[in-house]
Write a protein that holds these residues in place. Structure first.
Motif, mmCIF file in Angstrom:
data_model
loop_
_atom_site.group_PDB
_atom_site.id
_atom_site.type_symbol
_atom_site.label_atom_id
_atom_site.label_comp_id
_atom_site.label_asym_id
_atom_site.label_seq_id
_atom_site.Cartn_x
_atom_site.Cartn_y
_atom_site.Cartn_z
ATOM 1 N N ALA A 51 -6.413 15.811 -5.246
ATOM 2 C CA ALA A 51 -5.733 17.075 -4.977
ATOM 3 C C ALA A 51 -4.248 17.058 -5.303
ATOM 4 O O ALA A 51 -3.536 17.980 -4.942
ATOM 5 N N VAL A 52 -3.767 16.014 -5.958
ATOM 6 C CA VAL A 52 -2.338 15.919 -6.261
ATOM 7 C C VAL A 52 -2.120 15.460 -7.696
ATOM 8 O O VAL A 52 -3.009 14.926 -8.344
ATOM 9 N N ASP A 53 -0.895 15.636 -8.156
ATOM 10 C CA ASP A 53 -0.447 15.161 -9.450
ATOM 11 C C ASP A 53 -0.439 13.630 -9.450
ATOM 12 O O ASP A 53 -0.278 13.001 -8.407
ATOM 13 N N GLU A 54 -0.569 13.022 -10.625
ATOM 14 C CA GLU A 54 -0.574 11.556 -10.727
ATOM 15 C C GLU A 54 0.708 10.940 -10.151
ATOM 16 O O GLU A 54 0.660 9.897 -9.502
ATOM 17 N N SER A 55 1.847 11.575 -10.361
ATOM 18 C CA SER A 55 3.100 11.021 -9.833
ATOM 19 C C SER A 55 3.097 11.004 -8.306
ATOM 20 O O SER A 55 3.621 10.076 -7.678
ATOM 21 N N ASP A 56 2.464 11.998 -7.692
ATOM 22 C CA ASP A 56 2.365 12.024 -6.233
ATOM 23 C C ASP A 56 1.410 10.951 -5.726
ATOM 24 O O ASP A 56 1.667 10.313 -4.705
ATOM 25 N N SER A 57 0.313 10.719 -6.441
ATOM 26 C CA SER A 57 -0.611 9.667 -5.998
ATOM 27 C C SER A 57 0.023 8.290 -6.163
ATOM 28 O O SER A 57 -0.167 7.407 -5.326
ATOM 29 N N LYS A 58 0.819 8.104 -7.216
ATOM 30 C CA LYS A 58 1.527 6.829 -7.391
ATOM 31 C C LYS A 58 2.556 6.635 -6.270
ATOM 32 O O LYS A 58 2.732 5.524 -5.776
ATOM 33 N N PHE A 59 3.234 7.707 -5.887
ATOM 34 C CA PHE A 59 4.154 7.623 -4.750
ATOM 35 C C PHE A 59 3.399 7.156 -3.512
ATOM 36 O O PHE A 59 3.845 6.260 -2.790
ATOM 37 N N ALA A 60 2.239 7.758 -3.255
ATOM 38 C CA ALA A 60 1.470 7.420 -2.059
ATOM 39 C C ALA A 60 1.046 5.953 -2.061
ATOM 40 O O ALA A 60 1.156 5.274 -1.035
ATOM 41 N N THR A 61 0.584 5.451 -3.212
ATOM 42 C CA THR A 61 0.160 4.047 -3.254
ATOM 43 C C THR A 61 1.350 3.106 -3.095
ATOM 44 O O THR A 61 1.255 2.085 -2.422
ATOM 45 N N GLU A 62 2.474 3.453 -3.700
ATOM 46 C CA GLU A 62 3.664 2.608 -3.575
ATOM 47 C C GLU A 62 4.197 2.631 -2.142
ATOM 48 O O GLU A 62 4.570 1.592 -1.592
ATOM 49 N N ALA A 63 4.231 3.802 -1.535
ATOM 50 C CA ALA A 63 4.697 3.916 -0.149
ATOM 51 C C ALA A 63 3.770 3.151 0.795
ATOM 52 O O ALA A 63 4.228 2.472 1.722
ATOM 53 N N ALA A 64 2.467 3.238 0.555
ATOM 54 C CA ALA A 64 1.510 2.520 1.405
ATOM 55 C C ALA A 64 1.673 1.011 1.265
ATOM 56 O O ALA A 64 1.662 0.280 2.261
ATOM 57 N N THR A 65 1.841 0.550 0.037
ATOM 58 C CA THR A 65 2.023 -0.880 -0.199
ATOM 59 C C THR A 65 3.282 -1.380 0.507
ATOM 60 O O THR A 65 3.254 -2.403 1.201
ATOM 61 N N GLY A 66 4.388 -0.655 0.341
ATOM 62 C CA GLY A 66 5.637 -1.045 0.994
ATOM 63 C C GLY A 66 5.526 -1.008 2.506
ATOM 64 O O GLY A 66 6.010 -1.904 3.202
ATOM 65 N N GLY A 67 4.875 0.019 3.025
ATOM 66 C CA GLY A 67 4.715 0.139 4.473
ATOM 67 C C GLY A 67 3.889 -0.992 5.063
ATOM 68 O O GLY A 67 4.229 -1.559 6.097
ATOM 69 N N MET A 68 2.787 -1.330 4.379
ATOM 70 C CA MET A 68 1.959 -2.447 4.853
ATOM 71 C C MET A 68 2.741 -3.756 4.813
ATOM 72 O O MET A 68 2.626 -4.591 5.713
ATOM 73 N N ALA A 69 3.540 -3.923 3.772
ATOM 74 C CA ALA A 69 4.351 -5.143 3.657
ATOM 75 C C ALA A 69 5.370 -5.232 4.788
ATOM 76 O O ALA A 69 5.579 -6.308 5.359
ATOM 77 N N ASP A 96 7.579 1.440 13.576
ATOM 78 C CA ASP A 96 7.921 2.590 12.730
ATOM 79 C C ASP A 96 7.065 2.662 11.463
ATOM 80 O O ASP A 96 6.561 3.722 11.098
ATOM 81 N N HIS A 97 6.921 1.524 10.774
ATOM 82 C CA HIS A 97 6.142 1.541 9.543
ATOM 83 C C HIS A 97 4.648 1.650 9.842
ATOM 84 O O HIS A 97 3.903 2.227 9.058
ATOM 85 N N GLY A 98 4.223 1.122 10.972
ATOM 86 C CA GLY A 98 2.830 1.298 11.379
ATOM 87 C C GLY A 98 2.509 2.772 11.588
ATOM 88 O O GLY A 98 1.461 3.272 11.150
ATOM 89 N N LYS A 99 3.420 3.476 12.235
ATOM 90 C CA LYS A 99 3.243 4.919 12.471
ATOM 91 C C LYS A 99 3.252 5.689 11.146
ATOM 92 O O LYS A 99 2.392 6.553 10.911
ATOM 93 N N ALA A 100 4.207 5.364 10.270
ATOM 94 C CA ALA A 100 4.286 6.039 8.964
ATOM 95 C C ALA A 100 3.043 5.738 8.121
ATOM 96 O O ALA A 100 2.525 6.629 7.434
ATOM 97 N N ASN A 101 2.553 4.499 8.196
ATOM 98 C CA ASN A 101 1.346 4.130 7.443
ATOM 99 C C ASN A 101 0.154 4.968 7.895
ATOM 100 O O ASN A 101 -0.629 5.442 7.067
ATOM 101 N N ALA A 102 0.007 5.134 9.202
ATOM 102 C CA ALA A 102 -1.105 5.921 9.737
ATOM 103 C C ALA A 102 -0.996 7.383 9.290
ATOM 104 O O ALA A 102 -1.993 8.007 8.901
#
Length: 195
Positions: A51-69, A96-102
């Motif tokens: 449901a999103v543009d490729e750039s938005d999905s890449k943002f989501a994967t990068e943000a998730a990776t950073g948050g998990m780290a 904080d990152h646990g909350k953002a990840n969820a």
């Protein structure tokens, strides 16, 4: 039956992408590849679409990776650090990152974005390097990694908040950026106090 065909299609697409690559992919690259196969412009019927543009999905994967780290490194710091300031900061990272990840995970599910299940190779290497350290050496390297990581994450959030195409992901980034800025300010103070 429709759902079964959808799941099988995703699985086959994932295998096809992995088979074509020159080397093994880390969790983030795999998620990005899977999201690319969901591109609604080419094969929505087979994949359910994204449901999103490729750039938005890449943002989501990068943000998730950073948050998990951040959460994983925070937990490591809680185990290994001897510095009260570092432990306090690490606790804040886990919370904080646990909350953002969820929040990001819930948002990604509504958009049919596949997030990585684990951190990428770069963060795994950083964790492995930090695991070998103890005492003040650990604290110094952890703090340095947190400064670098939060500078990158802040830019990521600010860029998505400004240039993202999906309104909900833009809002997530806009709301997360000030929290990341607070973390960055705090870790820089800790960094300066350790010199």
């Amino acid at each position: 039956m429709k759902r079964f065909i959808y799941v099988c299609s995703i699985g086959l697409a994932t295998l096809a992408f992995q088979g074509c690559s020159s080397g093994p992919k880390d969790a983030k690259e795999s998620a990005d590849s899977l999201n690319k196969t969901k591109d609604t412009t080419s094969n929505e019927m087979a994949t359910g679409g994204i449901a999103v543009d490729e750039s938005d999905s890449k943002f989501a994967t990068e943000a998730a990776t950073g948050g998990m780290a951040e959460v994983a490194l925070g937990k490591l710091a809680l185990e290994k650090s001897t510095n009260a300031q570092v432990k306090e900061f690490a606790t804040m990272m886990v919370n904080d990152h646990g909350k953002a990840n969820a929040e990001l995970m819930t948002l990604a599910q509504t958009k049919n974005i596949t997030l990585p299940a684990d951190v990428d190779d770069e963060h795994k290497k950083k964790m492995a390097d930090l695991t070998k350290l103890t005492g003040a050496n650990f604290d110094k390297e952890y703090v340095s990694a947190m400064v670098d990581g939060h500078e990158k994450t802040l830019k990521l959030m600010q860029d998505e908040a400004k240039d993202g195409k999906d309104a909900e992901l833009k809002t997530f980034a806009s709301n997360t950026a000030p929290v990341v800025q607070t973390h960055l300010t705090m870790i820089k103070k800790i960094h300066d106090s350790m010199k």
